[in-house]
Design a protein around this motif. Structure first.
Motif, PDB file in Angstrom:
ATOM      1  N   ARG A   1      63.628 -57.618  -7.356  1.00 47.18           N
ATOM      2  CA  ARG A   1      64.560 -57.255  -6.462  1.00 47.18           C
ATOM      3  C   ARG A   1      65.252 -55.934  -6.601  1.00 47.18           C
ATOM      4  O   ARG A   1      65.336 -55.415  -7.790  1.00 47.18           O
ATOM      5  N   GLY A   2      65.845 -55.402  -5.757  1.00 49.24           N
ATOM      6  CA  GLY A   2      66.919 -54.237  -5.802  1.00 49.24           C
ATOM      7  C   GLY A   2      66.038 -52.899  -6.314  1.00 49.24           C
ATOM      8  O   GLY A   2      64.841 -52.752  -6.035  1.00 49.24           O
ATOM      9  N   ARG A   3      66.627 -52.318  -7.259  1.00 51.97           N
ATOM     10  CA  ARG A   3      66.031 -50.935  -7.774  1.00 51.97           C
ATOM     11  C   ARG A   3      64.717 -51.312  -8.476  1.00 51.97           C
ATOM     12  O   ARG A   3      63.932 -50.466  -8.351  1.00 51.97           O
ATOM     13  N   THR A   4      64.791 -52.374  -9.075  1.00 53.33           N
ATOM     14  CA  THR A   4      63.447 -52.637  -9.847  1.00 53.33           C
ATOM     15  C   THR A   4      62.218 -53.018  -8.753  1.00 53.33           C
ATOM     16  O   THR A   4      61.178 -52.228  -9.073  1.00 53.33           O
ATOM     17  N   LEU A   5      62.706 -53.382  -7.783  1.00 52.02           N
ATOM     18  CA  LEU A   5      61.477 -53.662  -6.742  1.00 52.02           C
ATOM     19  C   LEU A   5      60.903 -52.420  -6.173  1.00 52.02           C
ATOM     20  O   LEU A   5      59.966 -52.158  -5.830  1.00 52.02           O
ATOM     21  N   GLY A   6      61.944 -51.619  -5.863  1.00 52.36           N
ATOM     22  CA  GLY A   6      61.715 -50.150  -5.352  1.00 52.36           C
ATOM     23  C   GLY A   6      61.016 -49.157  -6.259  1.00 52.36           C
ATOM     24  O   GLY A   6      60.111 -48.734  -5.957  1.00 52.36           O
ATOM     25  N   VAL A   7      61.352 -49.382  -7.481  1.00 52.80           N
ATOM     26  CA  VAL A   7      60.704 -48.610  -8.679  1.00 52.80           C
ATOM     27  C   VAL A   7      59.076 -49.042  -8.746  1.00 52.80           C
ATOM     28  O   VAL A   7      57.896 -48.289  -8.678  1.00 52.80           O
TER      29      VAL A   7
ATOM     30  N   VAL B   1      57.239 -50.544  -6.148  1.00 52.87           N
ATOM     31  CA  VAL B   1      56.713 -50.359  -4.978  1.00 52.87           C
ATOM     32  C   VAL B   1      56.183 -49.102  -4.949  1.00 52.87           C
ATOM     33  O   VAL B   1      55.015 -48.682  -4.691  1.00 52.87           O
ATOM     34  N   ALA B   2      57.000 -48.115  -5.670  1.00 52.97           N
ATOM     35  CA  ALA B   2      56.654 -46.746  -5.469  1.00 52.97           C
ATOM     36  C   ALA B   2      55.705 -46.561  -6.655  1.00 52.97           C
ATOM     37  O   ALA B   2      54.664 -45.732  -6.346  1.00 52.97           O
TER      38      ALA B   2
ATOM     39  N   HIS C   1      53.290 -56.781  -8.138  1.00 49.73           N
ATOM     40  CA  HIS C   1      53.859 -56.005  -7.048  1.00 49.73           C
ATOM     41  C   HIS C   1      53.176 -54.559  -6.966  1.00 49.73           C
ATOM     42  O   HIS C   1      53.275 -54.075  -5.854  1.00 49.73           O
TER      43      HIS C   1
ATOM     44  N   ALA D   1      51.644 -52.946  -3.210  1.00 52.61           N
ATOM     45  CA  ALA D   1      52.027 -51.690  -2.642  1.00 52.61           C
ATOM     46  C   ALA D   1      50.743 -50.408  -2.677  1.00 52.61           C
ATOM     47  O   ALA D   1      51.033 -49.729  -1.544  1.00 52.61           O
TER      48      ALA D   1
END
Length: 296
Positions: free
Chosen positions: A72-78, A80-81, A192, A196
């Motif tokens: 979730r949150g920032r961890t998910l964003g990192v 995915v990137a 994850h 991605a």
């Protein structure tokens, strides 16, 4: 009296076996890549199905072990990137490299990435660079130059640059994931990263018109092999071995990966292997062992 040495030996033996299985699995990636080329499968097609099917295998296995969870949150964003940019870039460049060089040579050149990991860590997070690190980097690059110079039929300057770029991209992926997601379960992170990366190649394939759904059973066999034998199985085998051996010993055992690719390439495709090529590959692997064995 049971001192626990027997159980420790059994755990170590199992750990070595698991990491060896992992290295052998990853070592087949270039081989499946060559088969995919010969079957006329485009790079986006291969990588979309590699990551989609690989994701399915990984999530199913995590669910079976009760470890499946969404970040979730920032961890998910990192995460995915890391998948959409870092791992996708490395994978795409790896397969492009196979268009210029033999599978064995691609494996040797890519395996310079541990030296780049140490170098990037020094630049990005200020880790000290000692003489061991400098020596290892020189050994790795010298080994690539030696192997390529001895086997011009199996390599090209363009291919070397492409795969070195893949090695740098992989090193960046590892460095960022260590720094940003140090407390994230590695298998959950992988679960994850893979989807991605699949989205990246789905977009690339749709934009270029190179994406296709295979019809021939042999094409599907290649794609399932890439996703299962060269992706999902080695991922789980490595982390299972890592828990038993620790990072340094697991990293050293993993150095059998390029020799396995070289051997399979010679056996299946008659890829040329000379004594000087072997010596160059040995320098690259020696650099990795040196880095893994050094303290700190």
């Amino acid at each position: 009296m049971d001192t626990g040495l027997g159980s420790r030996f059994d755990a170590d033996a199992l750990g070595f076996a698991l990491v060896f299985v992992s290295a052998a699995g990853f070592g087949t990636l270039g081989i499946f890549g060559v088969y995919a080329q010969r079957a006329g499968l485009s790079i986006p097609t291969v990588l979309v199905f590699r990551f989609v099917l690989g994701s399915a295998f990984v999530w199913t296995a995590l669910a079976a072990r009760g470890r499946a969870r969404l970040l979730r949150g920032r961890t998910l964003g990192v995460a995915v990137a890391l998948g959409a940019l870092g791992y996708a870039t490395m994978s795409g460049l790896y397969f492009v490299g196979l268009e210029f060089m033999t599978a064995g040579m691609v494996a040797i050149v890519l395996y310079t990435y541990p030296a780049f990991v140490v170098l990037l860590a020094a630049v990005a997070v200020g880790e000290s660079v000692g003489r061991t690190t400098v020596l290892a980097l020189c050994l790795a690059l010298s080994g690539v130059a030696l192997a390529v110079g001895a086997n011009p039929a199996g390599a090209s300057p363009t291919g070397v640059l492409v795969v070195l770029a893949a090695a740098v991209a992989y090193a960046a992926y590892i460095t960022v994931s260590r720094a940003a997601l140090d407390d994230t379960d590695s298998l959950v992170l992988t679960a994850h990263v893979l989807p991605a990366a699949a989205v990246t190649f789905l977009v690339v394939g749709a934009a270029t018109g190179d994406l296709a759904v295979p019809r021939a059973p042999t094409d599907w066999a290649i794609l399932v092999g890439v996703a299962a034998l060269a992706t999902a199985v080695p991922v789980f085998a490595f982390f299972a071995g890592l828990e038993r051996l620790g990072a340094s010993r697991a990293g050293i055992v993993s150095t059998v990966e390029p020799p396995i690719t070289v051997a399979l390439g010679a056996l299946l495709f008659a890829e040329p292997v000379t004594a000087v090529t072997v010596a160059g590959g040995a320098l690259v692997l020696g650099a990795v062992v040196l880095l893994q064995s050094s303290p700190g």
